[in-house]
Design a protein around this motif. Structure first.
Motif, PDB file in Angstrom:
ATOM      1  N   LYS A   1      41.797  73.405 -20.246  1.00 53.64           N
ATOM      2  CA  LYS A   1      41.047  73.028 -21.451  1.00 53.64           C
ATOM      3  C   LYS A   1      40.841  74.289 -22.277  1.00 53.64           C
ATOM      4  CE  LYS A   1      36.619  71.081 -22.836  1.00 53.64           C
ATOM      5  NZ  LYS A   1      35.219  71.073 -22.464  1.00 53.64           N
ATOM      6  N   ASN A   2      41.035  74.183 -23.587  1.00 59.14           N
ATOM      7  CA  ASN A   2      40.781  75.352 -24.418  1.00 59.14           C
ATOM      8  C   ASN A   2      39.640  75.103 -25.397  1.00 59.14           C
ATOM      9  OD1 ASN A   2      42.498  73.570 -25.652  1.00 59.14           O
ATOM     10  ND2 ASN A   2      43.621  75.111 -26.770  1.00 59.14           N
TER      11      ASN A   2
ATOM     12  N   ARG B   1      56.413  81.350 -22.044  1.00 60.72           N
ATOM     13  CA  ARG B   1      57.153  80.257 -22.694  1.00 60.72           C
ATOM     14  C   ARG B   1      57.127  78.993 -21.860  1.00 60.72           C
ATOM     15  NH1 ARG B   1      63.354  82.356 -21.743  1.00 60.72           N
ATOM     16  NH2 ARG B   1      63.248  82.360 -19.481  1.00 60.72           N
ATOM     17  N   TYR B   2      56.563  79.052 -20.660  1.00 60.49           N
ATOM     18  CA  TYR B   2      56.599  77.926 -19.729  1.00 60.49           C
ATOM     19  C   TYR B   2      55.390  77.001 -19.877  1.00 60.49           C
ATOM     20  CZ  TYR B   2      60.141  80.790 -17.483  1.00 60.49           C
ATOM     21  OH  TYR B   2      61.255  81.526 -17.231  1.00 60.49           O
ATOM     22  N   THR B   3      55.602  75.748 -19.509  1.00 59.38           N
ATOM     23  CA  THR B   3      54.511  74.781 -19.413  1.00 59.38           C
ATOM     24  C   THR B   3      54.593  74.130 -18.038  1.00 59.38           C
ATOM     25  OG1 THR B   3      55.884  73.080 -20.427  1.00 59.38           O
ATOM     26  CG2 THR B   3      54.361  74.241 -21.882  1.00 59.38           C
ATOM     27  N   LEU B   4      53.452  73.647 -17.576  1.00 60.54           N
ATOM     28  CA  LEU B   4      53.395  73.003 -16.268  1.00 60.54           C
ATOM     29  C   LEU B   4      52.724  71.647 -16.474  1.00 60.54           C
ATOM     30  CD1 LEU B   4      54.055  73.964 -13.292  1.00 60.54           C
ATOM     31  CD2 LEU B   4      51.618  74.207 -13.034  1.00 60.54           C
ATOM     32  N   ASP B   5      53.452  70.581 -16.187  1.00 58.65           N
ATOM     33  CA  ASP B   5      52.903  69.244 -16.419  1.00 58.65           C
ATOM     34  C   ASP B   5      52.277  68.671 -15.153  1.00 58.65           C
ATOM     35  OD1 ASP B   5      55.512  69.290 -15.514  1.00 58.65           O
ATOM     36  OD2 ASP B   5      55.924  67.256 -16.188  1.00 58.65           O
TER      37      ASP B   5
ATOM     38  N   LYS C   1      47.664  75.700 -25.621  1.00 60.01           N
ATOM     39  CA  LYS C   1      47.299  74.293 -25.403  1.00 60.01           C
ATOM     40  C   LYS C   1      47.257  74.005 -23.909  1.00 60.01           C
ATOM     41  CE  LYS C   1      49.233  72.451 -29.674  1.00 60.01           C
ATOM     42  NZ  LYS C   1      50.406  73.063 -30.276  1.00 60.01           N
ATOM     43  N   PRO C   2      46.580  72.932 -23.504  1.00 54.07           N
ATOM     44  CA  PRO C   2      46.579  72.555 -22.086  1.00 54.07           C
ATOM     45  C   PRO C   2      47.994  72.366 -21.548  1.00 54.07           C
ATOM     46  CG  PRO C   2      44.897  71.338 -23.241  1.00 54.07           C
ATOM     47  CD  PRO C   2      45.673  72.085 -24.290  1.00 54.07           C
ATOM     48  N   GLY C   3      48.224  72.876 -20.347  1.00 53.94           N
ATOM     49  CA  GLY C   3      49.549  72.796 -19.740  1.00 53.94           C
ATOM     50  C   GLY C   3      50.360  74.067 -19.894  1.00 53.94           C
TER      51      GLY C   3
ATOM     52  N   CYS D   1      43.290  77.210 -14.393  1.00 59.57           N
ATOM     53  CA  CYS D   1      43.423  77.013 -12.954  1.00 59.57           C
ATOM     54  C   CYS D   1      44.709  77.719 -12.564  1.00 59.57           C
ATOM     55  CB  CYS D   1      43.515  75.531 -12.644  1.00 59.57           C
ATOM     56  SG  CYS D   1      43.726  75.222 -10.893  1.00 59.57           S
ATOM     57  N   GLY D   2      44.595  78.662 -11.631  1.00 55.59           N
ATOM     58  CA  GLY D   2      45.765  79.461 -11.298  1.00 55.59           C
ATOM     59  C   GLY D   2      45.945  79.674  -9.819  1.00 55.59           C
ATOM     60  N   LEU D   3      46.975  80.445  -9.491  1.00 53.10           N
ATOM     61  CA  LEU D   3      47.313  80.746  -8.105  1.00 53.10           C
ATOM     62  C   LEU D   3      46.866  82.166  -7.775  1.00 53.10           C
ATOM     63  CD1 LEU D   3      50.968  79.407  -7.895  1.00 53.10           C
ATOM     64  CD2 LEU D   3      48.945  78.361  -6.926  1.00 53.10           C
ATOM     65  N   SER D   4      45.895  82.279  -6.855  1.00 58.09           N
ATOM     66  CA  SER D   4      45.511  83.614  -6.411  1.00 58.09           C
ATOM     67  C   SER D   4      46.444  84.078  -5.299  1.00 58.09           C
ATOM     68  CB  SER D   4      44.055  83.647  -5.946  1.00 58.09           C
ATOM     69  OG  SER D   4      43.832  82.704  -4.945  1.00 58.09           O
ATOM     70  N   THR D   5      47.004  83.146  -4.531  1.00 61.87           N
ATOM     71  CA  THR D   5      48.000  83.457  -3.511  1.00 61.87           C
ATOM     72  C   THR D   5      49.169  82.493  -3.669  1.00 61.87           C
ATOM     73  OG1 THR D   5      46.171  83.972  -2.018  1.00 61.87           O
ATOM     74  CG2 THR D   5      48.349  83.804  -1.038  1.00 61.87           C
ATOM     75  N   ILE D   6      50.368  83.044  -3.782  1.00 65.51           N
ATOM     76  CA  ILE D   6      51.540  82.188  -3.968  1.00 65.51           C
ATOM     77  C   ILE D   6      52.139  81.799  -2.621  1.00 65.51           C
ATOM     78  CG2 ILE D   6      52.153  83.063  -6.247  1.00 65.51           C
ATOM     79  CD1 ILE D   6      54.381  84.713  -4.688  1.00 65.51           C
ATOM     80  N   PRO D   7      52.884  80.686  -2.570  1.00 64.81           N
ATOM     81  CA  PRO D   7      53.558  80.306  -1.325  1.00 64.81           C
ATOM     82  C   PRO D   7      54.619  81.343  -0.961  1.00 64.81           C
ATOM     83  CG  PRO D   7      53.542  78.492  -2.881  1.00 64.81           C
ATOM     84  CD  PRO D   7      53.067  79.696  -3.611  1.00 64.81           C
ATOM     85  N   ARG D   8      54.840  81.537   0.327  1.00 66.82           N
ATOM     86  CA  ARG D   8      55.800  82.537   0.777  1.00 66.82           C
ATOM     87  C   ARG D   8      57.166  81.915   1.017  1.00 66.82           C
ATOM     88  NH1 ARG D   8      52.267  84.772   5.451  1.00 66.82           N
ATOM     89  NH2 ARG D   8      53.970  86.205   5.879  1.00 66.82           N
ATOM     90  N   LYS D   9      58.150  82.772   1.272  1.00 65.53           N
ATOM     91  CA  LYS D   9      59.524  82.330   1.438  1.00 65.53           C
ATOM     92  C   LYS D   9      59.670  81.458   2.691  1.00 65.53           C
ATOM     93  CE  LYS D   9      64.142  84.211   1.903  1.00 65.53           C
ATOM     94  NZ  LYS D   9      64.887  85.429   2.200  1.00 65.53           N
ATOM     95  N   VAL D  10      60.389  80.370   2.539  1.00 67.08           N
ATOM     96  CA  VAL D  10      60.612  79.433   3.639  1.00 67.08           C
ATOM     97  C   VAL D  10      62.112  79.287   3.854  1.00 67.08           C
ATOM     98  CG1 VAL D  10      60.342  77.025   4.354  1.00 67.08           C
ATOM     99  CG2 VAL D  10      58.491  78.166   3.173  1.00 67.08           C
TER     100      VAL D  10
END
Length: 143
Positions: A35-36, A92-96, A14-16, A52-61
């Motif tokens: 959207k599915n 198992r995760y969702t992102l709102d 599902k979306p999210g 929609c995804g992350l091709s490059t993740i944020p680095r350590k700060v």
């Protein structure tokens, strides 16, 4: 006795929902379903999802770094793509994060629209990263 129920598959993509892309250029990258489309469309005649995804993740700060360096290391790069269900692994995760208005299927038709949508998605995801929520989504997948 439960045969009738076994025929109907549960719709869990599902979306999210956070998924891992398994094939192609973004293999091993995390993405969120926007959207599915279970039955497929004329352009894509198979069950697929707009992700929609992350091709490059944020680095350590760290706190020692100055503001400019922290800002630069907190950046991420996004991608928008139609992906076949067989090339997605659900987590198992969702992102709102509300990406529905930003990322649309007509944004994929035109290159300039796609770039604009990616920039908007980047803003929303970077905002989410800075709040410190959904930490797992912004980490590297170790495999």
């Amino acid at each position: 006795f439960f045969f009738r129920d076994a025929l109907e598959m549960v719709k869990f993509l599902k979306p999210g929902k956070v998924v891992v892309v398994l094939q192609g250029r973004y293999a091993g990258k995390k993405a969120v379903i926007v959207k599915n489309v279970d039955d497929g469309s004329s352009a894509h005649p198979y069950g697929h999802a707009l992700v929609c995804g992350l091709s490059t993740i944020p680095r350590k700060v760290t706190k020692k770094m100055d503001e400019k360096k922290q800002a630069k290391r907190s950046r991420c790069k996004t991608f928008i793509k139609n992906v076949n269900y067989s090339h997605l692994m659900p987590t198992r995760y969702t992102l709102d994060v509300d990406l529905k208005n930003v990322v649309t299927s007509d944004a994929l038709d035109n290159a300039t629209k796609k770039v604009a949508a990616q920039k908007e998605a980047k803003k929303l995801l970077e905002e989410r990263f800075k709040t410190g929520k959904s930490r797992w989504f912004f980490t590297r997948l170790a495999f």
